[in-house]
Design a protein around this motif. Structure first.
Motif: not given
Length: 388
Positions: A48-50, A98-106, A167-172
């Motif tokens: 998500r960050l890129p 960004h709404q999908s990224y936040l749950p991975g940070l907190l 940030e872990p890679p997304p599931p394939a």
């Protein structure tokens, strides 16, 4: 700043009609209809960050083209429409990511506080932005004020690069799983959750009439209330002041009255203030517009913090992008139609008549919530079976 400067470029520099300003607002939000659904599936396949950084760079380049065209004497409404569409597409990817990224940070227990903090920062910027934008328009002209927006997007990209959390890679995707199948999975998840359905319906109504207001408020404030750009910017900052107060209070209110109750109480209690918008007049009477904006957007931010946090808690991580994109498609997809209707009503009956229609529409916002299971709940469940 874009909220003030971009429509002022159309109204002051290019003498746009109310219908043209409506089309401009529609162009800004049309991307949610055009790419809203597949964007979620694409984002679920990427880090998500890129995505966030690239979206900011695209928006910076698009905005920078406007002052360059103005300097060359070649600025047209067609370019305004194109820039609005390009920045809208980038915003779709930024918002969903960004709404999908936040749950991975907190951690899960900090999501409400995290969303409240983001709304506080965003609302704080929106308090200063319209006033500063109006002042810059008066000093250097509307097209050149937009150069500051381009710089702001570049600074945003620089700050985002400073995030060091891995940030872990997304599931394939499953072998043979198509983009269409992934999009369908997001749609199924949303439509099988009763609370998500009613949230989507409520937010779609609110955004439809918000887009009507966005389409006509510049014409209303400049041509009906005779406000200069600086005063108009300060007037539009009132909504952000209300939003900032809502962000600061959202967590406390959710704990005090319940996370389910606050979702329907906030639009029910603040929506009627919208009737003050069309009552605004010249001079001191213009303050009614500011009071209405502050109250309505206070309720909107409290509502958003509560429902976005619920969505993030409810949805499995691998579906977050598609869930957020599906809801964005549904709730932002109404905005181009609201903007076009606002411009058409203003062109046919005047800007004040369009603001009356918009104000009356805000009374309808809480109706789906009051007819839903939320009305009998105090708090929301934090998990649900994955549908489909």
């Amino acid at each position: 700043m874009t909220l003030v400067a971009l429509p002022l470029v159309a109204v002051i520099e290019l003498d746009a009609t109310p219908l043209q300003t409506g089309v401009l607002t529609a162009a800004e939000t049309a991307a949610f209809l055009l790419v809203g659904l597949p964007a979620g599936a694409w984002i679920d396949r990427m880090r998500r960050l890129p995505v966030l950084i690239r979206a900011d760079v695209v928006r910076a380049l698009a905005m920078a083209s406007l002052p360059l065209a103005a300097w060359a004497g070649a600025l047209t409404m067609a370019q305004l429409y194109l820039v609005a569409l390009i920045t809208g597409v980038a915003t779709v990817f930024f918002d969903v990511a960004h709404q999908s990224y936040l749950p991975g940070l907190l951690p899960r227990e900090q999501l409400v506080a995290g969303n409240g903090a983001l709304e506080t920062v965003r609302s704080s910027a929106q308090v200063a932005g319209p006033g500063l934008g109006g002042a810059l328009v008066q000093m250097v002209g509307a097209p050149f004020a937009l150069l500051t927006d381009a710089i702001g997007y570049l600074l945003s990209a620089v700050f985002l690069r400073g995030i060091r959390t891995p940030e872990p890679p997304p599931p394939a995707p499953a072998p043979g799983e198509s983009l269409r199948a992934q999009v369908t999975e997001g749609l199924v998840f949303v439509f099988r959750q009763p609370v998500l359905r009613v949230i989507a319906c409520t937010t779609a109504i609110a955004n439809f009439f918000t887009a009507m207001l966005m389409a006509v408020q510049t014409v209303f404030l400049v041509r009906v209330l005779d406000l200069p750009p600086g005063a108009m910017g300060l007037m539009m900052s009132a909504s952000a002041v209300g939003g900032l107060a809502g962000a600061l209070c959202a967590g406390t209110l959710a704990r005090a009255v319940g996370r389910a109750r606050v979702i329907w109480l906030s639009p029910l209690l603040t929506g009627p203030f919208a009737l003050l918008w069309p009552l605004a007049g010249h001079g001191a009477a213009a303050v009614w517009f500011a009071i209405a904006s502050a109250a309505v957007f206070f309720g909107a931010v409290v509502y958003n913090v509560a429902q976005v946090s619920f969505r993030q808690l409810l949805c499995p991580a691998e579906l977050l992008g598609r869930m957020n994109a599906t809801l964005r498609f549904m709730v932002w997809g109404t905005m181009p139609f609201g903007a076009l209707l606002g411009g058409a009503v203003a062109g046919a009956a005047g800007a004040r008549a369009a603001v009356w229609v918009c104000a009356a529409g805000f009374l309808l916002v809480p109706v789906p919530l009051l007819l839903s299971p939320l009305r009998r709940m105090r708090d929301l469940p934090e998990s649900a079976p994955v549908a489909g």
